[in-house]
Each structure stands twice: as C-alpha cells, then as structure tokens.
Design a protein around this motif. Structure first.
Motif, mmCIF file in Angstrom:
data_model
loop_
_atom_site.group_PDB
_atom_site.id
_atom_site.type_symbol
_atom_site.label_atom_id
_atom_site.label_comp_id
_atom_site.label_asym_id
_atom_site.label_seq_id
_atom_site.Cartn_x
_atom_site.Cartn_y
_atom_site.Cartn_z
ATOM 1 N N UNK A 27 0.875 -1.180 0.000
ATOM 2 C CA UNK A 27 0.000 0.000 0.000
ATOM 3 C C UNK A 27 0.905 1.221 0.000
ATOM 4 N N UNK A 28 0.767 2.042 -1.044
ATOM 5 C CA UNK A 28 1.697 3.159 -1.247
ATOM 6 C C UNK A 28 0.971 4.424 -1.680
ATOM 7 N N UNK A 29 0.075 4.957 -0.830
ATOM 8 C CA UNK A 29 -0.566 6.228 -1.165
ATOM 9 C C UNK A 29 0.477 7.340 -1.229
ATOM 10 N N UNK A 30 0.111 8.406 -1.925
ATOM 11 C CA UNK A 30 1.084 9.469 -2.185
ATOM 12 C C UNK A 30 0.545 10.814 -1.728
ATOM 13 N N UNK A 64 5.930 9.181 -1.152
ATOM 14 C CA UNK A 64 5.311 7.865 -1.303
ATOM 15 C C UNK A 64 5.387 7.160 0.044
ATOM 16 N N UNK A 65 4.227 6.882 0.628
ATOM 17 C CA UNK A 65 4.145 6.315 1.975
ATOM 18 C C UNK A 65 3.831 4.825 1.847
ATOM 19 N N UNK A 66 4.839 3.994 1.999
ATOM 20 C CA UNK A 66 4.710 2.583 1.636
ATOM 21 C C UNK A 66 4.572 1.665 2.832
ATOM 22 N N UNK A 88 9.110 6.103 1.348
ATOM 23 C CA UNK A 88 9.520 5.816 2.714
ATOM 24 C C UNK A 88 8.775 4.575 3.170
ATOM 25 N N UNK A 89 9.520 3.569 3.628
ATOM 26 C CA UNK A 89 8.872 2.374 4.149
ATOM 27 C C UNK A 89 8.346 2.693 5.539
ATOM 28 N N UNK A 92 -0.739 -1.903 5.542
ATOM 29 C CA UNK A 92 -1.657 -0.967 6.169
ATOM 30 C C UNK A 92 -0.987 0.283 6.688
ATOM 31 N N UNK A 93 0.325 0.236 6.912
ATOM 32 C CA UNK A 93 1.040 1.389 7.471
ATOM 33 C C UNK A 93 1.070 2.569 6.507
ATOM 34 N N UNK A 94 1.142 2.274 5.222
ATOM 35 C CA UNK A 94 1.114 3.359 4.236
ATOM 36 C C UNK A 94 -0.204 4.102 4.289
#
Length: 320
Positions: free
Chosen positions: A140-143, A157-159, A180-181, A186-188
């Motif tokens: 999951x990689x919302x931006x 990019x929040x991955x 960024x990992x 679900x963390x992204x």
C-alpha cells in the motif's frame, strides 16, 4: 537501491531485475494523478499496460506508447508490477479483489501489486493477505504532493508492506517521488490518513488567514509572500496559496469530496471501528470534515480543497 541491481532472495518468479525495457508495468486508474504517474514511467522507458473505466482517459497514454486492456485482470496478466490509483476503498476492492476481473485474478505468482489510492488500512491488510495466498506481493503506497508532484515526480510515497519488496520497487518509485517504508501492510494507508488530517488543518488555517487579510484590506499576494518566509510557511501554502488568491478552485486530485472521505476514515479508525486500531480522540478531524462538508452542501464538492475559503466567506456574509 541502484537500478538494475538483482535482489535475492525475495523469491520472485520473475523478473529478477527492475529496469526499463524489462519490467512490465500495469496501471489501473488514469485520473489526474494516475495518468501523470503512468506517463512518467512510460517516459522512463517502462512498458505500460493501462485500464480505465472511461476509456477516453487512456487516450493520452496510448498516444505516448501505452497499451490498453479491457479489465484489471487483463492488465495484470500482461504485467510484472501493477499500480492502482482509483477513487476510494470500494473501487480498490473491485479492481483488486474481484474474483473474475480484479488484478489479483490475473497477476502471476511473483507479481507485485502497488495500491496508490488513499484507502483503508484494514483493506490494505486484506489485500496483502490475499496476494500472499496467490504467491504475489502487495504494497500500500498512497502518495502526497498533488497534481504538480505527480507531473514532476516529486511525490512523497508512503509505503506499507514487506520492506524488501518496497526496496525492490525503488527503481520504479524513483521516477515518481521519494518512497519511505512506513511499516507492515496498512502502514502506508495509516500514514496517508494522518497526512490528510495535517493537510486539512493547514488548508483551514490558510483559508481563514486569507479571508481575514482580505477583510483587513491587505494585499493578499504581498501577505502570502511575507508570511511564507516565517513560521506560517508550509507546503500547503506553497501549493494552494496563490491559486486560492487567484480564485482558482478548479477540480483536482485534492477535491473536497476526497478529503471528506479520508477524514471519515480517520474518524472511523479513531472510534476504534477498525480491527487492530486503537481509539484516538480526533476533534480537529471532526471539525475539518464538517467544514469541507459545507463545500459539498454549497455545491462545490468537486472543487479542490483550496476552495474552502468560499465557506469562510459565506459564514462571514461575503459573496464573491
């Protein structure tokens, strides 16, 4: 990670390397953000197969060299990595998990699904589990960064997902922004929801300050330029400030309806409605959601969030 570097031992059936000309990319959702991001990967030399519910949205990509498929499953069958960028969690579920036409129905073992939609953390965890059950991987990689960030390749990019898979995707992410990992699946999405609360608060503050400055007879452009150099300066002010002063509220990726959706997810999670999430008091998010909901009530739900200043003006009896 250096482009072309072989990654071991992730167990991908294919491809061993991520690089233009070798890695096949699929893209589901060709809106303002998705279209710009897919175009950047095409320009970098990656093969792109796309799907859009409204086929005309893919015309520009096709002109740039992309292929078009008739379903997310068909996109996935022709791809090693599939990106999705759609409107909301319901659309994500449909384009990813539908047993007949969803992307996971067509993605071969070893393939990777990357969901860039602002969606639900619990759905991201569900998708990650479904991908594992088919021998695939999901991130999951919302931006964040808006349409300008999508065009310029400067998105945050929040991955969420397996750190090694996120690292393996680095040569693709490098053309879109800075990844960024953030942690496990679900963390992204949790990070993006938190981001949206901060953005909403900044937009409310910007809108009220501009309305106050205008009522005080200040030159709005001079005001923005002056305060942007101090503690009030922010990316939100940089991205939205001048457009708000120019009354440019045209529709964009950050519409009032979208941020209401994101703030609504925050409040559901804050109430402890999602499994694995602890209850959190979010009075600001509740207030911000009410204010953006006023845009919808005024018929402006499809305008960019920077149009919130019109709500402040209405409450003040100002009509422009």
């Amino acid at each position: 990670m250096e482009e072309g570097k072989k990654v071991e031992p992730l167990g991908f059936g294919y491809p061993a390397l991520v690089r233009p000309g070798r890695t096949r990319v699929g893209w589901v959702g060709i809106g303002v953000m998705g279209g710009a991001m897919a175009t950047r990967l095409l320009a970098a030399g990656f093969t792109v197969t796309a799907y859009a519910r409204t086929s005309v949205k893919a015309d520009a990509l096709v002109a740039a060299g992309a292929s078009v498929a008739d379903s997310p499953a068909s996109v996935a069958a022709a791809s090693d990595v599939v990106f999705t960028m759609v409107s909301d969690p319901g659309d994500v579920r449909a384009v990813v998990l539908d047993r007949a036409s969803g992307a996971l129905a067509g993605l071969r073992p070893g393939g990777v699904l990357v969901d860039c939609t602002s969606s639900s953390p619990s759905l991201a965890r569900e998708i990650a589990a479904a991908a594992r059950s088919t021998g695939c991987h999901a991130v999951d990689a919302p931006v964040s960064g808006g349409d300008a960030g999508a065009r310029d390749g400067t998105l945050a990019i929040l991955a969420g997902g397996d750190e090694a898979v996120v690292a393996w995707l680095a040569p693709l992410f490098a053309h879109l922004g800075t990844p960024t990992h953030m942690g496990p699946p679900g963390s992204g999405q949790s990070s993006k929801i938190a981001n949206q609360m901060a953005v909403a608060g900044a937009v409310v503050g910007l809108s009220e300050s501009l309305a106050f400055a205008d009522a005080a007879g200040l030159d709005a452009r001079l005001f923005l330029d002056a305060v942007s150099k101090g503690a009030a300066g922010s990316r939100v002010m940089d991205i939205f400030g001048t457009r708000a002063v120019n009354r440019d509220f045209a529709s964009g990726p950050g519409s009032a309806r979208y941020i209401i959706k994101d703030l609504g997810m925050a409040l559901e999670i804050g109430d402890g409605q999602e499994e694995e999430d602890e209850a959190t008091a979010l009075p600001g998010a509740a207030l911000f959601r009410q204010m953006f909901s006023a845009m919808v009530a005024n018929g402006d739900g499809d305008l960019c969030v920077r149009g919130l200043i019109t709500v402040i003006e209405c409450l003040s009896g100002i009509h422009k």
